[in-house]
Design an enzyme around this catalytic site. Structure first.
Site, short mmCIF file in Angstrom:
data_model
loop_
_atom_site.label_atom_id
_atom_site.label_comp_id
_atom_site.label_asym_id
_atom_site.label_seq_id
_atom_site.Cartn_x
_atom_site.Cartn_y
_atom_site.Cartn_z
N THR A 107 -47.75 16.30 81.07
CA THR A 107 -47.43 15.45 82.22
C THR A 107 -46.87 14.11 81.70
O THR A 107 -46.63 13.97 80.50
CB THR A 107 -48.71 15.26 83.07
N ASN A 108 -46.69 13.11 82.57
CA ASN A 108 -46.20 11.80 82.11
C ASN A 108 -47.20 11.21 81.10
O ASN A 108 -48.40 11.24 81.34
CB ASN A 108 -46.06 10.83 83.27
N LYS B 115 -35.13 21.48 78.69
CA LYS B 115 -36.53 21.86 78.41
C LYS B 115 -36.83 23.29 78.89
O LYS B 115 -37.54 24.04 78.22
CB LYS B 115 -37.49 20.86 79.07
N SER C 16 -41.96 19.21 79.50
CA SER C 16 -42.25 18.09 80.40
C SER C 16 -42.54 18.63 81.80
O SER C 16 -42.02 19.70 82.16
CB SER C 16 -41.03 17.19 80.45
N SER C 17 -43.28 17.88 82.58
CA SER C 17 -43.60 18.32 83.95
C SER C 17 -42.36 18.33 84.85
O SER C 17 -42.40 18.90 85.94
CB SER C 17 -44.69 17.45 84.56
N CYS C 18 -41.25 17.71 84.41
CA CYS C 18 -40.05 17.70 85.26
C CYS C 18 -39.31 19.03 85.26
O CYS C 18 -38.30 19.17 85.93
CB CYS C 18 -39.12 16.57 84.86
N ASP D 198 -36.77 6.75 93.59
CA ASP D 198 -38.18 7.17 93.53
C ASP D 198 -38.36 8.38 92.63
O ASP D 198 -39.42 8.58 92.05
CB ASP D 198 -38.66 7.57 94.93
N VAL E 297 -45.15 10.80 70.83
CA VAL E 297 -45.88 12.07 70.77
C VAL E 297 -46.06 12.53 69.32
O VAL E 297 -47.17 12.84 68.88
CB VAL E 297 -45.14 13.15 71.60
N HIS F 133 -40.32 4.51 80.56
CA HIS F 133 -41.04 5.08 81.70
C HIS F 133 -41.79 3.96 82.43
O HIS F 133 -41.86 2.83 81.96
CB HIS F 133 -42.02 6.14 81.20
N TYR G 70 -32.09 16.89 81.61
CA TYR G 70 -33.23 16.95 80.68
C TYR G 70 -34.09 18.18 81.00
O TYR G 70 -34.50 18.92 80.09
CB TYR G 70 -34.04 15.66 80.85
O1 GFB Z 1 -41.77 6.90 84.63
P1 GFB Z 1 -40.52 7.09 85.38
O2 GFB Z 1 -39.32 6.37 84.88
O3 GFB Z 1 -40.12 8.59 85.44
O4 GFB Z 1 -40.73 6.62 86.90
P2 GFB Z 1 -40.35 9.90 86.34
C1 GFB Z 1 -41.84 7.02 87.67
C2 GFB Z 1 -41.81 6.30 89.01
O5 GFB Z 1 -42.12 4.90 88.78
C3 GFB Z 1 -40.47 6.32 89.76
C4 GFB Z 1 -41.19 4.09 89.48
O6 GFB Z 1 -40.71 6.48 91.14
C5 GFB Z 1 -39.90 4.92 89.45
O7 GFB Z 1 -38.99 4.47 90.45
N1 GFB Z 1 -41.10 2.77 88.82
C6 GFB Z 1 -41.51 1.60 89.35
C7 GFB Z 1 -40.56 2.50 87.60
N2 GFB Z 1 -41.22 0.57 88.54
C8 GFB Z 1 -40.63 1.10 87.43
C9 GFB Z 1 -40.11 0.53 86.24
O8 GFB Z 1 -40.12 -0.68 86.03
N3 GFB Z 1 -39.61 1.40 85.31
C10 GFB Z 1 -39.59 2.75 85.52
N4 GFB Z 1 -39.09 3.53 84.56
N5 GFB Z 1 -40.04 3.32 86.66
C11 GFB Z 1 -39.31 10.92 84.21
C12 GFB Z 1 -38.19 11.86 83.98
O9 GFB Z 1 -39.42 10.89 85.59
O10 GFB Z 1 -40.55 11.34 83.70
C13 GFB Z 1 -38.21 12.48 82.66
O11 GFB Z 1 -36.98 11.21 84.29
C14 GFB Z 1 -39.58 12.91 82.21
O12 GFB Z 1 -37.34 13.56 82.65
C15 GFB Z 1 -40.59 11.84 82.42
O13 GFB Z 1 -39.97 14.08 82.91
C16 GFB Z 1 -41.99 12.25 82.07
O14 GFB Z 1 -41.77 10.33 86.31
O15 GFB Z 1 -39.78 9.75 87.72
#
Ligand code: GFB
Length: 310
Positions: free
Chosen positions: A165-166, A141, A108-110, A270, A16, A180, A137
């Site tokens: 958002t993400n 925030k 963050s959106s979380c 998830d 960012v 992520h 986290y």
């Molecule tokens: O991007 P992510 O790690 O974070 O995961 P969040 C989003 C979704 O993708 C979840 C799935 O349902 C994961 O289980 N996913 C599938 C995977 N395959 C993968 C993989 O190989 N790696 C990862 N990392 N995920 C975060 C927050 O949440 O988002 C933070 O923990 C922050 O605090 C950030 O807000 C933007 O969207 O679930």
């Protein structure tokens, strides 16, 4: 923001912060102050105090944070709450002490409740329990948003909060345990293709819905809002559309050109079922995202995996 204004971008090496620096330079802001974490540890109160006393920036983009994907958030729960609280406490407080004209805090959106109605409106903040995997986290925030508002109320500081958002884009983290979903999928599909594998593991059920914003769009929004938005509370920054993790995986598979199968690993969490930003406030302020998801992912894939290896 005047072109010669002294602007501190905290976290300029991250995805960012580096995008904000690129955008500011492109717009002709050349009096930027940046510090790597080895030059200035933002978790250290005395260091931050000294830095602000000496530099006295006019504007601050607070893009420094400890961030990570769902497993990193859940595994390093203490580090996520401690480091983020320390960074933002120090930067926000000493920005006020140094008379900073305006500070932008990035969240963050979380921060929204796990089961909040969708799309997520700014007023849903603190209306229900958070998603457990990233609660530490999110609490940090939320404290940052409230701190900006409290400094505005008590001291008249023009400190604003924006909630992206993400995100994805250049300088992302590709460590499979800490990243992520989007960089993880790019790396997994790319390596599977290179190594002639038949299957790629996707965490969770594939059903959660997520919204993805290119970090160059985010930086554009931040620079725009730094010049136009002066309110308490928060403003969402997103595209207003989401996609299931399964469809995202299929899109990345197609962009990378992997021909095998997907396997969903149900032992991985998830997280929140859905977190789609309501972007009507942002649109009302005169800003909209421009970079489409397929276009953005294709560019990032080329930049990170193709350009670097030729
Ligand atoms: O991007 P992510 O790690 O974070 O995961 P969040 C989003 C979704 O993708 C979840 C799935 O349902 C994961 O289980 N996913 C599938 C995977 N395959 C993968 C993989 O190989 N790696 C990862 N990392 N995920 C975060 C927050 O949440 O988002 C933070 O923990 C922050 O605090 C950030 O807000 C933007 O969207 O679930």
């Amino acid at each position: 923001m005047e072109k010669e204004a002294k602007i501190f971008v905290a976290g300029h090496k991250g995805m960012v912060g580096s995008a904000i620096v690129r955008k500011l330079k492109k717009e002709g802001f050349n009096n930027l102050i940046v510090r790597s974490s080895s030059e200035l540890d933002l978790r250290n109160q005395e260091s931050v105090k000294g830095f602000f006393q000496e530099q006295k920036p006019d504007y601050v983009f607070l893009a420094a944070a400890k961030v990570g994907g769902i497993i990193a958030n859940n595994s390093y729960r203490a580090d996520f709450i401690y480091e983020n609280l320390a960074i933002q406490n120090n930067v926000i407080h000493y920005a006020k002490e140094a008379g900073v004209k305006k500070l932008m805090f990035l969240g963050s959106s979380c921060i929204y409740p796990k089961l909040a109605p969708q799309p997520l409106k700014e007023e849903y903040l603190l209306t229900g329990p958070l998603e457990p995997t990233n609660e530490p986290y999110a609490i940090a925030k939320i404290a940052g948003i409230k701190m900006c508002d409290a400094y505005r109320d008590q001291y008249g500081c023009n400190f604003v909060s924006v909630m992206p958002t993400n995100l994805y884009g250049p300088n992302d983290n590709y460590d499979l345990q800490k990243s992520h979903v989007l960089p993880a999928l790019l790396r997994k599909f790319h390596e599977a293709k290179e190594q002639g594998k038949d299957v790629v593991e996707v965490w969770g059920s594939g059903t959660p819905l997520r919204e993805f914003l290119h970090v160059d769009d985010l930086a554009d929004a931040c620079v725009y809002l730094m010049q136009t938005y002066n309110e308490p509370g928060l403003v969402n920054i997103g595209v207003g559309e989401d996609i299931s993790i399964k469809d995202l995986a299929l899109l990345v598979k197609d962009i990378v050109g992997f021909e095998g199968e997907l396997h969903f690993d149900a032992t991985k969490p998830d997280g929140t079922p859905r977190k789609l930003m309501d972007v009507s406030k942002l649109h009302g302020l005169g800003w909209k995202a421009r970079i489409g998801l397929r276009q953005g992912i294709t560019e990032v894939y080329r930049q990170h995996f193709i350009t670097e290896t030729v």
